[in-house]
Motif scaffolding. Structure first.
Motif, PDB file in Angstrom:
ATOM      1  N   GLU A  34       6.517  37.506  47.704  1.00  0.00           N
ATOM      2  CA  GLU A  34       6.811  36.636  46.566  1.00  0.00           C
ATOM      3  C   GLU A  34       6.509  35.169  46.878  1.00  0.00           C
ATOM      4  OE1 GLU A  34       7.498  37.361  43.477  1.00  0.00           O
ATOM      5  OE2 GLU A  34       7.489  39.496  43.900  1.00  0.00           O
ATOM      6  N   VAL A  35       6.831  34.741  48.095  1.00  0.00           N
ATOM      7  CA  VAL A  35       6.561  33.351  48.489  1.00  0.00           C
ATOM      8  C   VAL A  35       5.052  33.104  48.518  1.00  0.00           C
ATOM      9  CG1 VAL A  35       6.681  31.742  50.443  1.00  0.00           C
ATOM     10  CG2 VAL A  35       8.734  32.938  49.693  1.00  0.00           C
ATOM     11  N   GLN A  36       4.308  34.031  49.081  1.00  0.00           N
ATOM     12  CA  GLN A  36       2.855  33.865  49.133  1.00  0.00           C
ATOM     13  C   GLN A  36       2.235  33.906  47.736  1.00  0.00           C
ATOM     14  OE1 GLN A  36       1.623  36.845  52.016  1.00  0.00           O
ATOM     15  NE2 GLN A  36       1.824  35.386  53.700  1.00  0.00           N
ATOM     16  N   ARG A  37       2.752  34.759  46.870  1.00  0.00           N
ATOM     17  CA  ARG A  37       2.254  34.808  45.488  1.00  0.00           C
ATOM     18  C   ARG A  37       2.574  33.512  44.758  1.00  0.00           C
ATOM     19  NH1 ARG A  37       4.088  36.083  40.508  1.00  0.00           N
ATOM     20  NH2 ARG A  37       6.173  36.555  41.256  1.00  0.00           N
ATOM     21  N   ALA A  38       3.797  33.005  44.963  1.00  0.00           N
ATOM     22  CA  ALA A  38       4.178  31.748  44.324  1.00  0.00           C
ATOM     23  C   ALA A  38       3.323  30.594  44.849  1.00  0.00           C
ATOM     24  CB  ALA A  38       5.662  31.465  44.566  1.00  0.00           C
ATOM     25  N   TRP A  39       2.995  30.611  46.136  1.00  0.00           N
ATOM     26  CA  TRP A  39       2.138  29.572  46.716  1.00  0.00           C
ATOM     27  C   TRP A  39       0.748  29.604  46.085  1.00  0.00           C
ATOM     28  CZ3 TRP A  39       2.056  25.193  49.263  1.00  0.00           C
ATOM     29  CH2 TRP A  39       0.918  24.793  49.955  1.00  0.00           C
ATOM     30  N   ALA A  40       0.221  30.807  45.886  1.00  0.00           N
ATOM     31  CA  ALA A  40      -1.106  30.946  45.280  1.00  0.00           C
ATOM     32  C   ALA A  40      -1.107  30.412  43.844  1.00  0.00           C
ATOM     33  CB  ALA A  40      -1.543  32.399  45.303  1.00  0.00           C
ATOM     34  N   PRO A  75      15.122  29.214  57.600  1.00  0.00           N
ATOM     35  CA  PRO A  75      14.215  29.878  56.668  1.00  0.00           C
ATOM     36  C   PRO A  75      12.904  29.101  56.470  1.00  0.00           C
ATOM     37  CG  PRO A  75      16.394  29.655  55.682  1.00  0.00           C
ATOM     38  CD  PRO A  75      16.427  28.975  57.006  1.00  0.00           C
ATOM     39  N   TRP A  76      12.951  27.783  56.633  1.00  0.00           N
ATOM     40  CA  TRP A  76      11.738  26.992  56.488  1.00  0.00           C
ATOM     41  C   TRP A  76      10.669  27.442  57.482  1.00  0.00           C
ATOM     42  CZ3 TRP A  76       7.810  24.565  54.850  1.00  0.00           C
ATOM     43  CH2 TRP A  76       7.034  23.751  55.679  1.00  0.00           C
ATOM     44  N   GLN A  77      11.076  27.761  58.697  1.00  0.00           N
ATOM     45  CA  GLN A  77      10.110  28.179  59.713  1.00  0.00           C
ATOM     46  C   GLN A  77       9.420  29.484  59.313  1.00  0.00           C
ATOM     47  OE1 GLN A  77       9.187  26.268  62.193  1.00  0.00           O
ATOM     48  NE2 GLN A  77      10.676  24.732  61.618  1.00  0.00           N
ATOM     49  N   ALA A  78      10.185  30.417  58.759  1.00  0.00           N
ATOM     50  CA  ALA A  78       9.593  31.680  58.311  1.00  0.00           C
ATOM     51  C   ALA A  78       8.640  31.440  57.146  1.00  0.00           C
ATOM     52  CB  ALA A  78      10.693  32.660  57.905  1.00  0.00           C
ATOM     53  N   VAL A  79       9.074  30.654  56.158  1.00  0.00           N
ATOM     54  CA  VAL A  79       8.233  30.371  54.991  1.00  0.00           C
ATOM     55  C   VAL A  79       6.963  29.646  55.423  1.00  0.00           C
ATOM     56  CG1 VAL A  79       8.093  29.038  52.844  1.00  0.00           C
ATOM     57  CG2 VAL A  79      10.120  30.416  53.332  1.00  0.00           C
ATOM     58  N   HIS A  80       7.098  28.687  56.312  1.00  0.00           N
ATOM     59  CA  HIS A  80       5.946  27.932  56.794  1.00  0.00           C
ATOM     60  C   HIS A  80       4.932  28.866  57.455  1.00  0.00           C
ATOM     61  CE1 HIS A  80       4.076  24.766  59.556  1.00  0.00           C
ATOM     62  NE2 HIS A  80       3.663  24.486  58.338  1.00  0.00           N
ATOM     63  N   SER A  81       5.408  29.788  58.290  1.00  0.00           N
ATOM     64  CA  SER A  81       4.488  30.714  58.948  1.00  0.00           C
ATOM     65  C   SER A  81       3.824  31.641  57.933  1.00  0.00           C
ATOM     66  CB  SER A  81       5.203  31.521  60.032  1.00  0.00           C
ATOM     67  OG  SER A  81       6.109  32.434  59.467  1.00  0.00           O
ATOM     68  N   TYR A  86      -1.082  33.069  54.977  1.00  0.00           N
ATOM     69  CA  TYR A  86      -1.779  33.220  53.706  1.00  0.00           C
ATOM     70  C   TYR A  86      -3.050  32.374  53.679  1.00  0.00           C
ATOM     71  CZ  TYR A  86      -2.900  33.006  48.781  1.00  0.00           C
ATOM     72  OH  TYR A  86      -3.561  33.057  47.586  1.00  0.00           O
ATOM     73  N   GLU A  87      -2.929  31.120  54.101  1.00  0.00           N
ATOM     74  CA  GLU A  87      -4.094  30.221  54.099  1.00  0.00           C
ATOM     75  C   GLU A  87      -5.164  30.703  55.076  1.00  0.00           C
ATOM     76  OE1 GLU A  87      -4.946  27.664  52.114  1.00  0.00           O
ATOM     77  OE2 GLU A  87      -3.177  28.167  50.940  1.00  0.00           O
ATOM     78  N   ASP A  88      -4.757  31.213  56.250  1.00  0.00           N
ATOM     79  CA  ASP A  88      -5.726  31.743  57.219  1.00  0.00           C
ATOM     80  C   ASP A  88      -6.450  32.953  56.657  1.00  0.00           C
ATOM     81  OD1 ASP A  88      -5.074  29.794  59.025  1.00  0.00           O
ATOM     82  OD2 ASP A  88      -3.805  31.095  60.280  1.00  0.00           O
ATOM     83  N   LYS A  90      -6.830  33.689  53.472  1.00  0.00           N
ATOM     84  CA  LYS A  90      -7.666  33.219  52.360  1.00  0.00           C
ATOM     85  C   LYS A  90      -8.948  32.584  52.885  1.00  0.00           C
ATOM     86  CE  LYS A  90      -7.100  29.473  49.804  1.00  0.00           C
ATOM     87  NZ  LYS A  90      -6.475  28.445  49.017  1.00  0.00           N
ATOM     88  N   GLY A  91      -8.856  31.856  53.981  1.00  0.00           N
ATOM     89  CA  GLY A  91     -10.024  31.212  54.569  1.00  0.00           C
ATOM     90  C   GLY A  91     -11.009  32.227  55.133  1.00  0.00           C
ATOM     91  N   CYS A  92     -10.521  33.356  55.617  1.00  0.00           N
ATOM     92  CA  CYS A  92     -11.400  34.394  56.179  1.00  0.00           C
ATOM     93  C   CYS A  92     -12.193  35.085  55.096  1.00  0.00           C
ATOM     94  CB  CYS A  92     -10.582  35.428  56.951  1.00  0.00           C
ATOM     95  SG  CYS A  92      -9.869  34.777  58.469  1.00  0.00           S
ATOM     96  N   ARG A  93     -11.671  35.163  53.889  1.00  0.00           N
ATOM     97  CA  ARG A  93     -12.348  35.864  52.801  1.00  0.00           C
ATOM     98  C   ARG A  93     -13.482  35.028  52.218  1.00  0.00           C
ATOM     99  NH1 ARG A  93      -7.143  37.748  49.471  1.00  0.00           N
ATOM    100  NH2 ARG A  93      -6.282  39.087  51.031  1.00  0.00           N
TER     101      ARG A  93
END
Length: 94
Positions: A34-40, A75-81, A86-88, A90-93
């Motif tokens: 959900e966090v990664q989807r919300a970030w996107a 929790p910030w550390q988990a969300v940050h990772s 997600y960004e890594d 996305k960059g590979c694709r």
């Protein structure tokens, strides 16, 4: 509250009557997705110096349920990772 004792807003259903804590926690895997989807979908500025932390603050205010997962540390550390992963990915694709 409506006359039948039900909350007017469906988001209020997860709130405890006496404390501003959720009645149940989100699973960590679900929270990550959900966090990664919300970030996107987040239309905030991702080019500034600390966009991920600003996004985390937005989550805390707008989607606090996503941050109720069990974590050993901050929790910030988990969300940050998760956001970095997600960004890594996305960059590979590209």
């Amino acid at each position: 509250m409506t006359d039948g004792g039900l909350p007017d807003d469906s988001l209020d259903a997860w709130l405890d009557c006496y404390e501003m804590k959720p009645k149940k926690r989100i699973r960590k895997d679900d929270a990550k997705a959900e966090v990664q989807r919300a970030w996107a979908l987040w239309d905030g500025d991702k080019t500034t110096g600390q966009p991920m932390f600003l996004f985390y603050l937005w989550l805390a205010r707008q989607r606090p349920y996503f941050l109720t997962f069990r974590a050993k540390g901050d929790p910030w550390q988990a969300v940050h990772s998760w956001l970095i992963q997600y960004e890594d990915r996305k960059g590979c694709r590209a």
